[in-house]
Design a protein around this motif. Structure first.
Motif, PDB file in Angstrom:
ATOM      1  N   THR A 113     -10.478 -19.195  11.783  1.00 50.45           N
ATOM      2  CA  THR A 113      -9.591 -17.993  11.282  1.00 50.45           C
ATOM      3  C   THR A 113      -8.471 -17.742  12.630  1.00 50.45           C
ATOM      4  O   THR A 113      -7.393 -17.636  12.240  1.00 50.45           O
ATOM      5  N   MET A 114      -8.995 -17.889  13.928  1.00 51.57           N
ATOM      6  CA  MET A 114      -7.865 -17.366  14.818  1.00 51.57           C
ATOM      7  C   MET A 114      -6.726 -18.390  15.124  1.00 51.57           C
ATOM      8  O   MET A 114      -5.715 -18.065  15.342  1.00 51.57           O
ATOM      9  N   THR A 115      -7.203 -19.835  14.820  1.00 53.48           N
ATOM     10  CA  THR A 115      -6.132 -21.044  14.702  1.00 53.48           C
ATOM     11  C   THR A 115      -5.153 -20.615  13.656  1.00 53.48           C
ATOM     12  O   THR A 115      -4.052 -20.732  13.810  1.00 53.48           O
ATOM     13  N   MET A 116      -5.764 -20.418  12.391  1.00 56.63           N
ATOM     14  CA  MET A 116      -4.822 -20.087  11.407  1.00 56.63           C
ATOM     15  C   MET A 116      -3.977 -18.796  11.775  1.00 56.63           C
ATOM     16  O   MET A 116      -2.752 -18.904  11.251  1.00 56.63           O
ATOM     17  N   ALA A 117      -4.647 -17.977  12.373  1.00 51.87           N
ATOM     18  CA  ALA A 117      -3.649 -16.660  12.440  1.00 51.87           C
ATOM     19  C   ALA A 117      -2.639 -16.768  13.442  1.00 51.87           C
ATOM     20  O   ALA A 117      -1.579 -16.513  13.329  1.00 51.87           O
ATOM     21  N   SER A 118      -3.121 -17.629  14.431  1.00 49.08           N
ATOM     22  CA  SER A 118      -2.396 -17.792  15.644  1.00 49.08           C
ATOM     23  C   SER A 118      -1.013 -18.914  15.083  1.00 49.08           C
ATOM     24  O   SER A 118      -0.008 -18.732  15.242  1.00 49.08           O
ATOM     25  N   GLN A 123       4.429 -19.205  13.219  1.00 49.16           N
ATOM     26  CA  GLN A 123       5.403 -19.745  12.121  1.00 49.16           C
ATOM     27  C   GLN A 123       6.428 -18.366  12.030  1.00 49.16           C
ATOM     28  O   GLN A 123       7.390 -18.591  11.730  1.00 49.16           O
ATOM     29  N   ASP A 124       5.835 -17.212  12.005  1.00 58.02           N
ATOM     30  CA  ASP A 124       6.548 -15.899  11.642  1.00 58.02           C
ATOM     31  C   ASP A 124       7.564 -15.681  12.705  1.00 58.02           C
ATOM     32  O   ASP A 124       8.816 -15.513  12.457  1.00 58.02           O
ATOM     33  N   ILE A 125       7.152 -15.916  14.080  1.00 60.13           N
ATOM     34  CA  ILE A 125       7.973 -15.627  15.039  1.00 60.13           C
ATOM     35  C   ILE A 125       9.106 -16.810  14.916  1.00 60.13           C
ATOM     36  O   ILE A 125      10.301 -16.761  15.532  1.00 60.13           O
ATOM     37  N   THR A 126       8.922 -18.028  14.808  1.00 64.48           N
ATOM     38  CA  THR A 126       9.819 -18.969  14.767  1.00 64.48           C
ATOM     39  C   THR A 126      10.704 -18.892  13.519  1.00 64.48           C
ATOM     40  O   THR A 126      11.999 -18.887  13.648  1.00 64.48           O
ATOM     41  N   GLN A 127      10.284 -18.295  12.616  1.00 66.72           N
ATOM     42  CA  GLN A 127      11.309 -18.116  11.433  1.00 66.72           C
ATOM     43  C   GLN A 127      11.967 -16.941  11.656  1.00 66.72           C
ATOM     44  O   GLN A 127      13.242 -16.776  11.589  1.00 66.72           O
ATOM     45  N   LEU A 128      11.597 -15.937  12.389  1.00 71.57           N
ATOM     46  CA  LEU A 128      12.375 -14.589  12.734  1.00 71.57           C
ATOM     47  C   LEU A 128      13.458 -15.081  13.883  1.00 71.57           C
ATOM     48  O   LEU A 128      14.589 -14.646  13.903  1.00 71.57           O
ATOM     49  N   THR A 129      12.924 -15.962  14.829  1.00 71.29           N
ATOM     50  CA  THR A 129      13.946 -16.647  15.671  1.00 71.29           C
ATOM     51  C   THR A 129      15.212 -16.997  15.087  1.00 71.29           C
ATOM     52  O   THR A 129      16.371 -17.019  15.427  1.00 71.29           O
ATOM     53  N   ASP A 130      14.704 -17.955  14.101  1.00 71.95           N
ATOM     54  CA  ASP A 130      15.836 -18.780  13.343  1.00 71.95           C
ATOM     55  C   ASP A 130      16.853 -17.683  12.862  1.00 71.95           C
ATOM     56  O   ASP A 130      18.005 -17.920  12.645  1.00 71.95           O
ATOM     57  N   VAL A 131      16.273 -16.542  12.101  1.00 81.12           N
ATOM     58  CA  VAL A 131      16.955 -15.690  11.456  1.00 81.12           C
ATOM     59  C   VAL A 131      17.988 -15.046  12.508  1.00 81.12           C
ATOM     60  O   VAL A 131      19.271 -14.875  12.221  1.00 81.12           O
ATOM     61  N   TYR A 132      17.589 -14.664  13.607  1.00 80.75           N
ATOM     62  CA  TYR A 132      18.482 -13.977  14.639  1.00 80.75           C
ATOM     63  C   TYR A 132      19.358 -14.971  15.194  1.00 80.75           C
ATOM     64  O   TYR A 132      20.610 -14.316  15.414  1.00 80.75           O
TER      65      TYR A 132
END
Length: 193
Positions: A113-118, A123-132
């Motif tokens: 579960t922690m691996t999935m959450a991590s 993925q969310d941070i990478t996506q947001l970084t790409d957006v910025y």
């Protein structure tokens, strides 16, 4: 224990029977009727001492038998107690094994579960970084000025240097300087060895 008891009883009976028989033989022998026993030699004194030995009766053996029976009962009780303890230990060991397996299964599940959450957070941070990084540098600079400097430096550190430089160029100098200091000091505390 029973065998030892039987041997002791047999030994006592042999002694009792042996003493009675030797006394009977002594009465029937001519030496028993002789009024001068000292005249027959040194063996006669030994025979007299053996005849004068105390006779062991059933009354003498009975307390010994009772003591042996009591000891045997105590030993049997201890053995029963040990069996009960061993059964309790076996049950406790089985319970510990069961709980240990359940704990290992829970740990594996939690790790997954922690691996999935991590992974999802990454993925969310990478996506947001790409957006910025794809935003116009001036618009992104306005957003980064509103962010906490530590938070903003995290995104800028993930961007390509060209994109990060364009965004920092559009920021107020004090804010850009603070983010630069944070970026430069990020790895300062990492062990060098």
């Amino acid at each position: 224990m029973a065998a030892i008891c039987a041997l002791l009883v047999a030994s006592a009976l042999v002694r009792v029977g042996g003493i009675g028989a030797s006394q009977a033989f002594a009465k029937d022998s001519p030496a028993a009727h002789d009024p001068a026993p000292a005249a027959h030699g040194p063996d006669q004194g030994t025979q007299l001492a053996a005849m004068e030995a105390p006779v062991i009766t059933d009354a003498d053996i009975l307390p010994l038998m009772e003591a042996l029976k009591a000891r045997e009962a105590r030993i049997e009780k201890r053995e029963e107690d040990m069996d009960v303890r061993m059964q309790a230990l076996s049950l406790a060991e089985q319970e510990i094994d069961r709980k240990l397996k359940a704990l290992e299964a829970a740990e594996t599940s939690l790790r997954q579960t922690m691996t999935m959450a991590s992974d999802a957070a990454e993925q969310d941070i990478t996506q947001l970084t790409d957006v910025y990084a794809r935003m116009k540098p001036k618009q992104a600079a306005q957003l980064f000025e509103q962010m906490d400097p530590n938070f903003a430096s995290g995104f800028l550190a993930r961007m390509k240097p060209d994109s990060a430089a364009a965004i920092m160029a559009g920021m107020e100098p004090e804010k850009a300087y603070l983010i630069s200091v944070i970026l430069a000091g990020r790895n300062a505390e990492v062990p060098k060895d």
